[in-house]
Design a protein around this motif. Sequence first.
Motif, PDB file in Angstrom:
ATOM      1  N   GLY A   1      -5.619  12.846  -0.138  1.00 26.74           N
ATOM      2  CA  GLY A   1      -6.547  11.857   0.410  1.00 26.74           C
ATOM      3  C   GLY A   1      -6.536  11.845   1.924  1.00 26.74           C
ATOM      4  O   GLY A   1      -7.591  11.744   2.564  1.00 26.74           O
ATOM      5  N   ASP A   2      -5.332  11.941   2.519  1.00 25.33           N
ATOM      6  CA  ASP A   2      -5.224  12.018   3.983  1.00 25.33           C
ATOM      7  C   ASP A   2      -5.978  13.240   4.502  1.00 25.33           C
ATOM      8  O   ASP A   2      -6.742  13.157   5.473  1.00 25.33           O
ATOM      9  CB  ASP A   2      -3.758  12.135   4.429  1.00 25.33           C
ATOM     10  CG  ASP A   2      -2.915  10.930   4.090  1.00 25.33           C
ATOM     11  OD1 ASP A   2      -3.452   9.803   4.028  1.00 25.33           O
ATOM     12  OD2 ASP A   2      -1.688  11.113   3.895  1.00 25.33           O
ATOM     13  N   ILE A   3      -5.751  14.379   3.849  1.00 29.04           N
ATOM     14  CA  ILE A   3      -6.370  15.630   4.269  1.00 29.04           C
ATOM     15  C   ILE A   3      -7.892  15.540   4.155  1.00 29.04           C
ATOM     16  O   ILE A   3      -8.617  15.995   5.047  1.00 29.04           O
ATOM     17  CB  ILE A   3      -5.807  16.802   3.449  1.00 29.04           C
ATOM     18  CG1 ILE A   3      -4.324  16.983   3.783  1.00 29.04           C
ATOM     19  CG2 ILE A   3      -6.586  18.087   3.715  1.00 29.04           C
ATOM     20  CD1 ILE A   3      -3.575  17.880   2.819  1.00 29.04           C
ATOM     21  N   ALA A   4      -8.384  14.927   3.087  1.00 32.63           N
ATOM     22  CA  ALA A   4      -9.835  14.765   2.922  1.00 32.63           C
ATOM     23  C   ALA A   4     -10.409  13.923   4.061  1.00 32.63           C
ATOM     24  O   ALA A   4     -11.523  14.180   4.549  1.00 32.63           O
ATOM     25  CB  ALA A   4     -10.151  14.140   1.573  1.00 32.63           C
ATOM     26  N   ALA A   5      -9.667  12.915   4.504  1.00 32.40           N
ATOM     27  CA  ALA A   5     -10.154  12.019   5.557  1.00 32.40           C
ATOM     28  C   ALA A   5     -10.160  12.689   6.941  1.00 32.40           C
ATOM     29  O   ALA A   5     -11.101  12.501   7.704  1.00 32.40           O
ATOM     30  CB  ALA A   5      -9.313  10.746   5.599  1.00 32.40           C
ATOM     31  N   ILE A   6      -9.110  13.450   7.264  1.00 31.47           N
ATOM     32  CA  ILE A   6      -9.000  14.009   8.610  1.00 31.47           C
ATOM     33  C   ILE A   6      -9.421  15.471   8.687  1.00 31.47           C
ATOM     34  O   ILE A   6      -9.486  16.038   9.774  1.00 31.47           O
ATOM     35  CB  ILE A   6      -7.586  13.838   9.202  1.00 31.47           C
ATOM     36  CG1 ILE A   6      -6.549  14.599   8.380  1.00 31.47           C
ATOM     37  CG2 ILE A   6      -7.245  12.357   9.340  1.00 31.47           C
ATOM     38  CD1 ILE A   6      -5.140  14.564   8.979  1.00 31.47           C
ATOM     39  N   GLY A   7      -9.726  16.069   7.546  1.00 29.93           N
ATOM     40  CA  GLY A   7     -10.147  17.479   7.522  1.00 29.93           C
ATOM     41  C   GLY A   7      -8.972  18.396   7.791  1.00 29.93           C
ATOM     42  O   GLY A   7      -7.925  17.969   8.279  1.00 29.93           O
ATOM     43  N   ILE A   8      -9.148  19.640   7.465  1.00 28.19           N
ATOM     44  CA  ILE A   8      -8.128  20.656   7.740  1.00 28.19           C
ATOM     45  C   ILE A   8      -8.835  21.986   7.906  1.00 28.19           C
ATOM     46  O   ILE A   8      -9.831  22.264   7.247  1.00 28.19           O
ATOM     47  CB  ILE A   8      -7.061  20.713   6.622  1.00 28.19           C
ATOM     48  CG1 ILE A   8      -5.880  21.583   7.035  1.00 28.19           C
ATOM     49  CG2 ILE A   8      -7.683  21.184   5.319  1.00 28.19           C
ATOM     50  CD1 ILE A   8      -4.675  21.477   6.098  1.00 28.19           C
ATOM     51  N   MET A   9      -8.369  22.770   8.867  1.00 24.08           N
ATOM     52  CA  MET A   9      -8.890  24.111   9.060  1.00 24.08           C
ATOM     53  C   MET A   9      -7.783  24.987   9.606  1.00 24.08           C
ATOM     54  O   MET A   9      -6.865  24.476  10.267  1.00 24.08           O
ATOM     55  CB  MET A   9     -10.091  24.102  10.008  1.00 24.08           C
ATOM     56  CG  MET A   9      -9.776  23.615  11.403  1.00 24.08           C
ATOM     57  SD  MET A   9     -11.223  23.367  12.454  1.00 24.08           S
ATOM     58  CE  MET A   9     -11.680  25.033  12.809  1.00 24.08           C
ATOM     59  N   HIS A  10      -7.837  26.258   9.285  1.00 22.75           N
ATOM     60  CA  HIS A  10      -6.843  27.174   9.831  1.00 22.75           C
ATOM     61  C   HIS A  10      -7.008  27.211  11.348  1.00 22.75           C
ATOM     62  O   HIS A  10      -8.123  27.144  11.860  1.00 22.75           O
ATOM     63  CB  HIS A  10      -6.968  28.547   9.195  1.00 22.75           C
ATOM     64  CG  HIS A  10      -6.469  28.558   7.784  1.00 22.75           C
ATOM     65  ND1 HIS A  10      -7.311  28.437   6.695  1.00 22.75           N
ATOM     66  CD2 HIS A  10      -5.207  28.631   7.280  1.00 22.75           C
ATOM     67  CE1 HIS A  10      -6.586  28.445   5.584  1.00 22.75           C
ATOM     68  NE2 HIS A  10      -5.314  28.561   5.917  1.00 22.75           N
TER      69      HIS A  10
END
Length: 65
Positions: free
Chosen positions: A52-61
Motif C-alpha cells: 500500500g505504501d509503494i502504491a501511494a508513493i510509486g516506485i521506479m528503478h
Amino acid sequence: MTSEPRTEAGDRVRFPRAGMRRNQARIYEITEAGPGGITAEADGCRYQLSQGDIAAIGIMHADEK
C-alpha cells in the motif's frame, strides 16, 4: 491500470511520489522484498514499506527516466 515494476533485493530504486522532493530524488537500495512489501535503505536509514505504501508513493528503478 498501471502496475509497479518488479523489484528484488539488490535493486536500486526511487519513489517518485514521495512527499518531499529530496526523498523523490534519493536512491534507495532494496535489502529485502516479499509479497507484503520491501525493506529499503538509504543514507544509513532503513525503511519498511508495505504494498500500500509503494502504491501511494510509486516506485521506479533508479536508472529509469
